[in-house]
Design an enzyme around this catalytic site. Structure first.
Site, PDB file in Angstrom:
ATOM      1  N   VAL B  76     -20.218  -2.403  -0.871  1.00 38.07           N
ATOM      2  CA  VAL B  76     -19.189  -2.323  -1.898  1.00 38.07           C
ATOM      3  C   VAL B  76     -19.434  -3.834  -2.803  1.00 38.07           C
ATOM      4  CG1 VAL B  76     -16.758  -2.443  -2.427  1.00 38.07           C
ATOM      5  CG2 VAL B  76     -17.477  -1.193  -0.225  1.00 38.07           C
ATOM      6  N   CYS B  77     -19.474  -3.330  -4.149  1.00 40.02           N
ATOM      7  CA  CYS B  77     -19.387  -4.734  -4.740  1.00 40.02           C
ATOM      8  C   CYS B  77     -18.207  -5.556  -4.956  1.00 40.02           C
ATOM      9  CB  CYS B  77     -19.642  -4.186  -6.502  1.00 40.02           C
ATOM     10  SG  CYS B  77     -19.637  -5.504  -7.611  1.00 40.02           S
ATOM     11  N   ILE B  78     -18.549  -6.773  -4.751  1.00 37.69           N
ATOM     12  CA  ILE B  78     -17.586  -7.881  -4.322  1.00 37.69           C
ATOM     13  C   ILE B  78     -16.665  -8.100  -5.683  1.00 37.69           C
ATOM     14  CG2 ILE B  78     -19.017  -9.895  -4.723  1.00 37.69           C
ATOM     15  CD1 ILE B  78     -17.330 -10.784  -2.392  1.00 37.69           C
TER      16      ILE B  78
END
Lengths: 135, 118
Positions: B76-78
């Site tokens: 998941v992209c931070i």
């Protein structure tokens, strides 16, 4: 087939208007990161995406992160191959001279403009890509 | 072939997550390798552990959790996640939060990168 040593051609395609949704803002973040990974990055503005390059936008009252200025400095991020779909401009009544510069040439200091291309030329570029990230 | 998959839309509202999942299942069945899945934009909502759909509906975050269990790297992209309140403790297991650099890495490691979005 997996030759990770070879430099990847990566194209980011911007198809949506720059405001109203977050797609273009977050696409910009992807462009900047991909460019930092020494890949051959190009960016194409299609459909409503061409509005992202229109000069003179003031987004201060939108309350969102002011990201539009980054498009005027793409060259500073090593993003020099920036293309715009000619038909998309025409269909929206935008002249080429209404488009922002994407930075300055580091040697001459001359402004760098995005290149306006036909569908056929864009299609050809797309065929040369390893990855196309479409936003 | 070594594939990576990018999901740009959230669960249930949009079909992107389902299409990505179905493609991964079909690719695995054909013997391809899935190098990783990267969630971006509202795609970050696909892996929250509090998801509780009706019994006769598919459970989207469980699907991704199960793929993670198989050893597929689910990322998941931070930046996209934090903006939307998606943090480690509300995520399902077998999923990790990391930077956009992971997407760049997936591009470098994969034969194909397939994007599912609007």
């Amino acid at each position: 087939m997996n030759e990770s040593s070879e430099v990847r051609n990566v194209m980011v395609v911007v198809r949506k208007a720059p405001h109203g949704t977050i797609y273009v803002q977050e696409a910009l973040e992807v462009m900047l990161i991909v460019a930092a990974y020494s890949m051959n990055i190009s960016v194409v503005f299609l459909d409503d995406g061409v509005y992202a390059l229109k000069k003179g936008q003031d987004t201060s009252e939108l309350g969102s992160k002011p990201f539009m200025s980054a498009f005027r400095a793409l060259v500073d991020w090593e993003i020099e191959h920036v293309y715009v779909d000619r038909d998309a401009l025409k269909n929206r009544g935008i002249n080429e001279n209404e488009l922002t510069e994407i930075g300055e040439d580091e040697n001459t200091g001359e402004p760098v403009h995005p290149q306006v291309l036909s569908h056929k030329e864009i299609y050809k570029l797309m065929q040369e890509q390893h990855t196309i990230l479409s936003f | 072939m070594k594939l990576s998959v990018v999901v740009l839309e959230g669960p249930y509202t949009h079909e992107a997550s389902d299409s990505a999942y179905n493609l991964i299942q079909a690719a695995l069945k054909k013997g391809h390798e899935i190098n990783g899945v990267f969630f971006y934009h509202d795609g970050v909502y696909n892996v929250t552990k509090f998801m509780e759909p009706p019994q006769d509906d598919r459970h989207i975050s469980r699907r991704w959790m199960e793929l993670g269990e198989k050893g597929i790297d689910i990322v998941v992209c931070i930046a996209a996640g934090l903006r939307r309140g998606i943090v480690d403790k509300i995520q399902t297991s077998n999923v990790r939060i990391s930077g956009l650099g992971q997407l760049a890495k997936m591009i470098l490691e994969s034969d194909r990168v397939i994007v599912f979005g609007d």
